[in-house]
Write an enzyme that holds these catalytic residues in place. Structure first.
Site, mmCIF file in Angstrom:
data_model
loop_
_atom_site.group_PDB
_atom_site.id
_atom_site.type_symbol
_atom_site.label_atom_id
_atom_site.label_comp_id
_atom_site.label_asym_id
_atom_site.label_seq_id
_atom_site.Cartn_x
_atom_site.Cartn_y
_atom_site.Cartn_z
ATOM 1 N N LYS A 84 26.158 43.576 37.202
ATOM 2 C CA LYS A 84 26.569 44.049 38.537
ATOM 3 C C LYS A 84 27.653 45.113 38.412
ATOM 4 O O LYS A 84 27.548 46.209 38.961
ATOM 5 C CB LYS A 84 27.103 42.900 39.397
ATOM 6 C CG LYS A 84 27.835 43.397 40.654
ATOM 7 C CD LYS A 84 28.462 42.281 41.441
ATOM 8 C CE LYS A 84 29.780 41.781 40.972
ATOM 9 N NZ LYS A 84 30.971 42.474 41.451
ATOM 10 N N ASN A 85 28.707 44.811 37.672
ATOM 11 C CA ASN A 85 29.852 45.712 37.655
ATOM 12 C C ASN A 85 29.565 47.010 36.911
ATOM 13 O O ASN A 85 30.105 48.062 37.262
ATOM 14 C CB ASN A 85 31.079 44.985 37.092
ATOM 15 C CG ASN A 85 31.564 43.926 38.061
ATOM 16 O OD1 ASN A 85 31.221 43.969 39.245
ATOM 17 N ND2 ASN A 85 32.350 42.978 37.585
ATOM 18 N N ARG A 106 34.128 46.290 46.648
ATOM 19 C CA ARG A 106 35.255 47.003 46.035
ATOM 20 C C ARG A 106 34.748 48.244 45.330
ATOM 21 O O ARG A 106 35.343 49.312 45.368
ATOM 22 C CB ARG A 106 35.920 46.065 45.038
ATOM 23 C CG ARG A 106 37.055 46.668 44.228
ATOM 24 C CD ARG A 106 38.368 46.616 44.961
ATOM 25 N NE ARG A 106 39.457 47.178 44.158
ATOM 26 C CZ ARG A 106 40.689 47.386 44.607
ATOM 27 N NH1 ARG A 106 40.970 47.095 45.843
ATOM 28 N NH2 ARG A 106 41.611 47.899 43.835
ATOM 29 N N ARG A 132 44.859 43.800 46.395
ATOM 30 C CA ARG A 132 44.059 44.738 45.577
ATOM 31 C C ARG A 132 44.383 46.151 46.030
ATOM 32 O O ARG A 132 43.556 46.830 46.635
ATOM 33 C CB ARG A 132 42.586 44.392 45.702
ATOM 34 C CG ARG A 132 42.290 42.974 45.281
ATOM 35 C CD ARG A 132 40.816 42.649 45.330
ATOM 36 N NE ARG A 132 40.133 43.153 44.125
ATOM 37 C CZ ARG A 132 38.826 42.966 43.909
ATOM 38 N NH1 ARG A 132 38.080 42.334 44.799
ATOM 39 N NH2 ARG A 132 38.269 43.421 42.801
ATOM 40 N N VAL A 150 45.562 37.976 36.380
ATOM 41 C CA VAL A 150 45.064 39.294 36.812
ATOM 42 C C VAL A 150 45.121 39.436 38.333
ATOM 43 O O VAL A 150 45.583 40.456 38.855
ATOM 44 C CB VAL A 150 43.622 39.520 36.309
ATOM 45 C CG1 VAL A 150 43.072 40.858 36.826
ATOM 46 C CG2 VAL A 150 43.575 39.476 34.799
ATOM 47 N N ARG A 153 26.166 38.079 46.149
ATOM 48 C CA ARG A 153 26.699 39.402 45.837
ATOM 49 C C ARG A 153 26.662 39.695 44.342
ATOM 50 O O ARG A 153 26.590 40.835 43.918
ATOM 51 C CB ARG A 153 28.167 39.517 46.314
ATOM 52 C CG ARG A 153 28.360 39.465 47.826
ATOM 53 C CD ARG A 153 29.785 39.820 48.188
ATOM 54 N NE ARG A 153 30.243 40.916 47.357
ATOM 55 C CZ ARG A 153 31.474 40.970 46.823
ATOM 56 N NH1 ARG A 153 32.332 39.998 47.035
ATOM 57 N NH2 ARG A 153 31.825 41.986 46.064
HETATM 58 C C1 EPZ Z 1 36.898 44.895 38.489
HETATM 59 O O1 EPZ Z 1 37.639 44.874 39.712
HETATM 60 C C2 EPZ Z 1 35.688 44.002 38.747
HETATM 61 N N1 EPZ Z 1 34.948 44.542 39.860
HETATM 62 C C3 EPZ Z 1 36.179 42.601 39.096
HETATM 63 O O2 EPZ Z 1 35.051 41.757 39.239
HETATM 64 C C4 EPZ Z 1 37.011 42.060 37.952
HETATM 65 O O3 EPZ Z 1 37.561 40.832 38.329
HETATM 66 C C5 EPZ Z 1 38.168 43.034 37.652
HETATM 67 O O4 EPZ Z 1 37.674 44.350 37.398
HETATM 68 C C6 EPZ Z 1 38.973 42.604 36.451
HETATM 69 O O5 EPZ Z 1 38.176 42.442 35.357
HETATM 70 C C7 EPZ Z 1 34.122 45.600 39.665
HETATM 71 O O6 EPZ Z 1 33.996 46.150 38.602
HETATM 72 C C8 EPZ Z 1 33.377 46.084 40.864
HETATM 73 P P1 EPZ Z 1 41.283 45.840 38.624
HETATM 74 P P2 EPZ Z 1 38.811 45.908 39.995
HETATM 75 O O7 EPZ Z 1 41.527 47.123 39.282
HETATM 76 O O8 EPZ Z 1 38.501 47.190 39.340
HETATM 77 C C9 EPZ Z 1 45.751 45.660 40.111
HETATM 78 C C10 EPZ Z 1 33.657 40.179 40.277
HETATM 79 O O9 EPZ Z 1 33.814 38.977 40.556
HETATM 80 N N2 EPZ Z 1 45.621 47.041 40.614
HETATM 81 O O10 EPZ Z 1 41.126 45.807 37.158
HETATM 82 O O11 EPZ Z 1 39.088 45.904 41.421
HETATM 83 C C11 EPZ Z 1 45.026 44.679 41.051
HETATM 84 O O12 EPZ Z 1 45.821 44.322 42.098
HETATM 85 C C12 EPZ Z 1 34.807 41.158 40.527
HETATM 86 O O13 EPZ Z 1 32.627 40.678 39.811
HETATM 87 C C13 EPZ Z 1 46.759 47.692 41.080
HETATM 88 O O14 EPZ Z 1 47.859 47.148 41.083
HETATM 89 O O15 EPZ Z 1 40.000 45.159 39.247
HETATM 90 C C14 EPZ Z 1 44.738 43.517 40.172
HETATM 91 O O16 EPZ Z 1 45.800 42.633 40.186
HETATM 92 C C15 EPZ Z 1 35.977 40.536 41.182
HETATM 93 N N3 EPZ Z 1 46.622 48.945 41.573
HETATM 94 C C16 EPZ Z 1 44.604 44.157 38.812
HETATM 95 O O17 EPZ Z 1 45.056 45.504 38.898
HETATM 96 C C17 EPZ Z 1 45.396 49.590 41.597
HETATM 97 O O18 EPZ Z 1 45.330 50.737 42.051
HETATM 98 C C18 EPZ Z 1 43.161 44.145 38.282
HETATM 99 O O19 EPZ Z 1 42.401 44.824 39.137
HETATM 100 C C19 EPZ Z 1 44.266 48.910 41.112
HETATM 101 C C20 EPZ Z 1 44.393 47.629 40.620
#
Ligand code: EPZ
Length: 518
Positions: A57-58, A130, A159, A419, A492
């Site tokens: 998916k991702n 997202r 997020r 995370v 999803r």
């Molecule tokens: C990706 O989300 C995945 N989604 C998520 O999978 C996965 O949990 C996550 O990476 C971590 O591995 C997709 O790829 C569509 P992050 P993403 O940005 O990119 C902080 C699932 O269940 N952050 O790595 O949104 C944020 O708050 C989903 O399939 C900032 O602070 O995750 C979080 O605490 C859920 N500022 C941390 O980084 C930003 O601008 C990790 O988020 C962006 C993120």
């Protein structure tokens, strides 16, 4: 063929097994029906057999966003077309003017973005996922402008999008976030009531907090108007630059990679995400003519190109779905085989399952056998501690189903979610099955059991994707009947989950719930 993961090669004209159907319209009605569906599971059960893993998916979401960079068609194979997230991303691309040809049976999608004439994707579809927000990178890079709604997706914590915004600014973009705040709308920030003061510096952070407030205050007006307006400050295009990510965000890394791949000059991104999905995207971009170096390490060097061509790409198997089925084998004390899977993408989970007492065997290049049958694990599986962290650490997406397993292991286990700051919502539901779990902040103490079948069936509600699948796994071992509503979340990210579990011998049924059951 399944073993050759994510290969990409320039697209040969007309070499395509073109689809049966043209531009399927996704009936929103379907979604409602999905929302009203429940899963009814009778346990405890044991599983056996083989389960095929769908495309990731991702990976699919960011590869589909990347097709916006390509000046001609891209053909993606092994796309999890049955997922509602994939469909939402296709609607986003279509709302920009992309032409999509879809072959559900062959899991193939042909995307042609020649006709893209808009830089503002459909807001409603943006709210669903997202990953939709990732399009801001390719739109800015190719068209010099983007107007993108703030992303939706699972409510698993704050997020924000500050890293995307600051990263794009480092590539020469002018970016601002707009909110329409009505005087009578006060925001609840944490436990404080505050009247928002919109100023540039905290708009990005606001982006995160405001989302949260929207969910709690259920005020849709604001949500509908949270948008990010971006354009290349020099009016010509993005410019290579350097940016250090405070946190190795997967989405921000992927979005900035796409933006930089068509920026003028060289970009250096440091402290980037190392997830396999980032490597898949780099492979796709390079096979579309980009120059991305260092994917899989914590530094990326990208030489921008003024044009990228289309390519043919094979979406690799979903490591989180594979991990979920490995946990299903463990929690039901079963022996099943899983493929295709890349063991190195799941080494953390494999280590933990071995500590618990499972036997993990690599049958061939892409098949794993997981055994937790009593013959192999003497009395009961042992508990273990988990702390989630970015790849190659323990994946946060497997934390909820892992916690479900730990409720059936002997001894107590500590689960630390580092995370996301609100990803323990499934605990309340697991406690309804009789699980003994104490939560303090983002850490949970799970009290295991000497025998696995100490859980008992109940009525549960899924509140997010991975939390939802944790309830399904727990329902497989709970005595009696477990009914789960809110399963739209599960659809999803898991394709045909109930059918795959039925094939493994589970007693699981999907049914339309009466209003009273929702
Ligand atoms: C990706 O989300 C995945 N989604 C998520 O999978 C996965 O949990 C996550 O990476 C971590 O591995 C997709 O790829 C569509 P992050 P993403 O940005 O990119 C902080 C699932 O269940 N952050 O790595 O949104 C944020 O708050 C989903 O399939 C900032 O602070 O995750 C979080 O605490 C859920 N500022 C941390 O980084 C930003 O601008 C990790 O988020 C962006 C993120």
């Amino acid at each position: 063929m399944a073993t050759s993961l994510c290969y990409a090669k320039p697209l040969k004209p007309f070499s395509l097994r073109l689809p049966q159907t043209q531009n399927p319209q996704i009936p929103t009605q379907t979604t409602q029906i999905r929302e009203a569906e429940t899963l009814t599971i009778t346990g405890p059960t044991q599983l056996s057999g083989h389960v095929p893993i769908s495309g990731s998916k991702n990976s699919s979401l960011c590869l589909l966003a990347a097709t916006l960079l390509c000046s001609n068609s891209c053909l993606l194979h092994n796309v999890p077309t049955g997922l509602s997230d994939t469909k939402a991303m296709l609607s986003i691309l279509r709302s920009l003017g992309a032409k999509i040809e879809f072959n559900e049976r062959n899991k193939e999608i042909l995307v042609n973005t020649d006709g893209v004439g808009r830089v503002e994707p459909c807001l409603e579809e943006m709210r669903k996922i997202r990953g939709g927000f990732f399009v801001i990178g390719p739109l800015l890079a190719r068209f010099g402008e983007a107007v993108v709604g703030l992303p939706g997706g699972c409510d698993i914590g704050e997020r924000p999008v500050d890293l995307y915004v600051r990263g794009l600014r480092a590539l020469g973009a002018a970016v601002e976030i707009t909110f329409k705040i009505f005087p009578w709308q006060f925001l609840i920030c944490g436990n404080r009531l505050c009247k928002p003061t919109i100023s540039h510096s905290n708009t990005e952070k606001m982006a995160g907090i405001a989302n949260f407030c929207i969910i709690t205050s259920d005020d849709t007006g604001l949500q509908r108007d949270g948008r990010v307006l971006a354009h290349s400050a020099n009016g010509k295009g993005l410019v290579g630059g350097s940016f250090h990510l405070d946190f190795p965000s997967v989405g921000a890394t992927e979005t900035l990679m796409m933006a930089a791949s068509m920026a003028d000059g060289v970009t250096v991104l440091s402290n980037v995400a190392k997830e396999p999905e980032v490597i898949d995207l780099a492979r796709f971009l390079n096979d579309s003519g980009a120059c991305v170096y260092g994917a899989g390490s914590d530094k990326l060097l990208i030489k921008g190109k003024c044009q990228l061509r289309g390519c043919e790409c094979y979406v690799p198997p979903d490591r989180i779905e594979a991990g979920t089925f490995m946990l299903a084998a463990a929690i039901t004390r079963s022996l099943i085989s899983i493929s295709p899977v890349t063991p190195s993408h799941l080494s953390c989970l494999i280590d933990k399952l071995k500590i618990a007492g499972c036997k993990i065997t690599r049958c061939n290049n892409d098949t794993l056998e997981v055994s937790a049958i009593p013959e192999n694990v003497c009395e009961n599986l042992r508990g273990f501690n988990v702390r989630t962290s970015p790849f190659p650490g323990f994946p946060t997406d497997l934390q909820p189903p892992t916690m479900a397993l730990l409720t059936t292991c002997s001894g107590s286990s500590i689960v630390e979610e580092s995370v996301f700051d609100r990803r323990l919502g499934h605990v309340r539901e697991l406690q309804k099955l009789g699980a003994k779990i104490q939560v303090c902040g983002s850490t949970a103490l799970v009290f295991g059991r000497e025998t696995r079948s100490a859980l008992h069936g109940s009525q549960l509600r899924a509140a997010d994707l991975r939390g939802g699948v944790a309830l399904v796994l727990a329902g497989l071992v709970a005595e009696g009947t477990t009914q789960i509503s809110g399963i739209g979340h599960i659809g999803r990210g898991y394709e045909n989950l109930d059918t795959k579990l039925q094939f493994l011998g589970a007693d699981i049924k999907r049914s339309i719930a009466m209003a009273s059951q929702l």
